[in-house]
Design an enzyme around this catalytic site. Structure first.
Site, PDB file in Angstrom:
ATOM      1  N   HIS A 159       0.820  -1.228   0.000  1.00  0.00           N
ATOM      2  CA  HIS A 159       0.000   0.000   0.000  1.00  0.00           C
ATOM      3  C   HIS A 159       0.849   1.271   0.000  1.00  0.00           C
ATOM      4  CE1 HIS A 159      -3.664  -2.237   0.403  1.00  0.00           C
ATOM      5  NE2 HIS A 159      -3.273  -2.807   1.532  1.00  0.00           N
ATOM      6  N   ASP A 195      -2.424 -10.312  -2.761  1.00  0.00           N
ATOM      7  CA  ASP A 195      -3.036  -9.926  -1.483  1.00  0.00           C
ATOM      8  C   ASP A 195      -4.511  -9.611  -1.731  1.00  0.00           C
ATOM      9  OD1 ASP A 195      -2.099  -8.576   1.428  1.00  0.00           O
ATOM     10  OD2 ASP A 195      -3.831  -7.574   0.526  1.00  0.00           O
ATOM     11  N   HIS A 197      -6.152  -7.151  -0.782  1.00  0.00           N
ATOM     12  CA  HIS A 197      -6.357  -5.720  -1.030  1.00  0.00           C
ATOM     13  C   HIS A 197      -5.584  -5.258  -2.267  1.00  0.00           C
ATOM     14  CE1 HIS A 197      -6.849  -6.347   3.375  1.00  0.00           C
ATOM     15  NE2 HIS A 197      -7.906  -5.573   3.190  1.00  0.00           N
ATOM     16  N   TYR A 323      -4.191 -12.262   8.268  1.00  0.00           N
ATOM     17  CA  TYR A 323      -4.381 -11.822   9.651  1.00  0.00           C
ATOM     18  C   TYR A 323      -5.083 -12.850  10.533  1.00  0.00           C
ATOM     19  CZ  TYR A 323      -3.197  -7.693   7.109  1.00  0.00           C
ATOM     20  OH  TYR A 323      -2.532  -6.816   6.293  1.00  0.00           O
TER      21      TYR A 323
HETATM   22  C1  SP5 Z   1      -1.184  -5.242   3.797  1.00  0.00           C
HETATM   23  C2  SP5 Z   1      -2.667  -5.250   4.040  1.00  0.00           C
HETATM   24  O1  SP5 Z   1      -3.311  -6.294   3.915  1.00  0.00           O
HETATM   25  N1  SP5 Z   1      -3.234  -4.108   4.466  1.00  0.00           N
HETATM   26  C3  SP5 Z   1      -4.630  -4.029   4.681  1.00  0.00           C
HETATM   27  C4  SP5 Z   1      -4.989  -2.811   5.462  1.00  0.00           C
HETATM   28  C5  SP5 Z   1      -6.453  -2.765   5.745  1.00  0.00           C
HETATM   29  N2  SP5 Z   1      -6.736  -1.830   6.786  1.00  0.00           N
HETATM   30  C6  SP5 Z   1      -8.079  -1.423   6.897  1.00  0.00           C
HETATM   31  C7  SP5 Z   1      -8.896  -2.514   7.432  1.00  0.00           C
HETATM   32  C8  SP5 Z   1     -10.333  -2.139   7.381  1.00  0.00           C
HETATM   33  C9  SP5 Z   1     -11.130  -3.386   7.466  1.00  0.00           C
HETATM   34  N3  SP5 Z   1     -12.479  -3.117   7.180  1.00  0.00           N
HETATM   35  C10 SP5 Z   1     -13.253  -4.318   7.257  1.00  0.00           C
HETATM   36  C11 SP5 Z   1     -14.652  -3.983   6.924  1.00  0.00           C
HETATM   37  C12 SP5 Z   1     -15.493  -5.181   7.199  1.00  0.00           C
HETATM   38  N4  SP5 Z   1     -16.851  -4.810   6.980  1.00  0.00           N
HETATM   39 ZN    ZN Z   2      -4.217  -7.191   2.369  1.00  0.00          ZN
END
Ligand code: SP5
Ligand code: ZN
Length: 341
Positions: A159, A195, A197, A323
């Protein structure tokens, strides 16, 4: 396969993450690397080596100098201002506001970040440097003639954009590995980001370059972090037009749909003519990941690794997300198992 691992990851041990309006224990925590390391050793990958210390020369080809200087000094500036908690950005240069780095640290945090969940803490920069060292050493290991290497990077990096942190990322480890492979003579390199994301930082860094192909499979940004990048119509710009490819995928995506997208990405990477590949490996695609919504199973990660092996390309695997659940270790080990066949 060598595993590049530094104990310095433990210096990144934030106490807070802004989540659901509360400051919770961060999802991205030291136990992740410890679980992953234990599982890969258990799976027979015992060549665990500490990375060499690298300078910032590679990172300076990707990130802006003022951004790297900010990362290095942010914590001491924050403490000097008398704040008692961890450094969390609260004010951002949003639409129609001026893009200029404030003198005040509270403002600088917002200027250099795109998400407020990620706190900067005392050891964050040192840990990020160690993660970068793992990625660079893994790339060096490929240059020395090995077919695959695993950089057990923590904190993650995909990111981290040219001059933005967030999403638990500070320095873009995978981008550093790709740049290192280029500097050592690979004419074209690909980054495949698996990943959950979107790898917004890696995309940003290489968006206008035609020597590095970037492909990402991820939760559709209309539903998933980082929300504001990773749509299918982002294809690169300028000289880099056609060298970015995004696969936004819906809730409950399983390995059948996911692997078809990966196969398309790998075909494009082959057509591009990549001579080496960096894989941004997040195992937050797992069915029980606490913050994601794909449905991959532990066995699917063996298939994923095998598909990477079939490309015939030398591969640097950089750890990104994944995670909460003990299976993160097994899932990473399974990718390595498939990759080393
Ligand atoms: C490296 C990596 O995987 N970074 C991810 C960072 C995500 N951080 C924000 C997490 C917000 C999670 N929201 C979950 C919503 C469920 N409804
Ligand atoms: Zn991620």
């Amino acid at each position: 396969m060598h595993i590049f691992y530094s104990e310095d990851h433990k210096l990144r041990d934030a106490k807070t993450e802004l989540f659901g309006g509360e400051l919770v224990a961060p999802f991205e925590a030291p136990f992740r690397a410890e679980w992953i390391l234990a599982a890969v050793k258990e799976a027979g990958f015992r060549d665990v080596v500490a990375p060499d210390h690298h300078g910032l020369d590679v990172a300076l080809k990707l990130h802006s100098p003022d951004y790297l200087d900010f990362l290095e000094t942010a914590w001491s500036r924050w403490v000097a201002d008398g704040y008692r908690g961890e450094a969390i950005a609260t004010c951002f240069p949003a639409r129609r506001m001026r893009q200029h780095p404030p003198r005040d640290i509270d403002g600088a945090l917002g200027y250099y970040s795109f998400a407020a969940e990620t706190a900067i803490t005392e050891g964050t920069y040192a840990a990020a440097r160690a993660a970068m060292d793992c990625a660079l050493s893994a790339a060096d290991h490929i240059h020395a003639g090995n077919r695959a290497a695993f950089a057990l990077c923590r904190p993650p990096g995909h990111h981290a954009a040219i001059d933005l942190y967030g999403g638990y990322s500070f320095i873009n480890n995978a981008a550093c590995a790709a740049q290192r492979l280029r500097d050592q003579g690979a004419a074209k390199v690909a980054v495949l980001d698996v990943d959950f994301h979107h790898g917004n930082g890696t995309q940003d860094i290489f968006y206008e370059r035609n020597d590095v192909y970037f492909a990402s499979l991820h939760g559709d940004p209309v539903d998933a972090f980082p929300y504001f990048l990773g749509f299918a119509d982002e294809e690169g710009a300028g000289e880099g037009l056609g060298t970015t490819k995004n696969y936004p995928l819906p809730r409950r995506t399983g390995y059948d749909v996911w692997s078809a997208a990966m196969a398309d990405a790998l075909a494009r990477i082959a057509a591009f003519g990549a001579e080496a590949m960096v894989v941004s490996l997040g195992v937050d695609t797992f069915e029980r990941d606490p913050i994601s919504f794909f449905r991959l199973t532990s066995d699917d990660y063996i298939r994923m690794g095998a598909a990477l092996k079939r490309t015939g390309l030398p591969v640097v695997v950089c750890m990104e997300g994944g995670y909460g659940v003990p299976e993160i270790g097994l899932n990473v080990a399974n990718v390595l198992k498939g990759l080393s066949g």
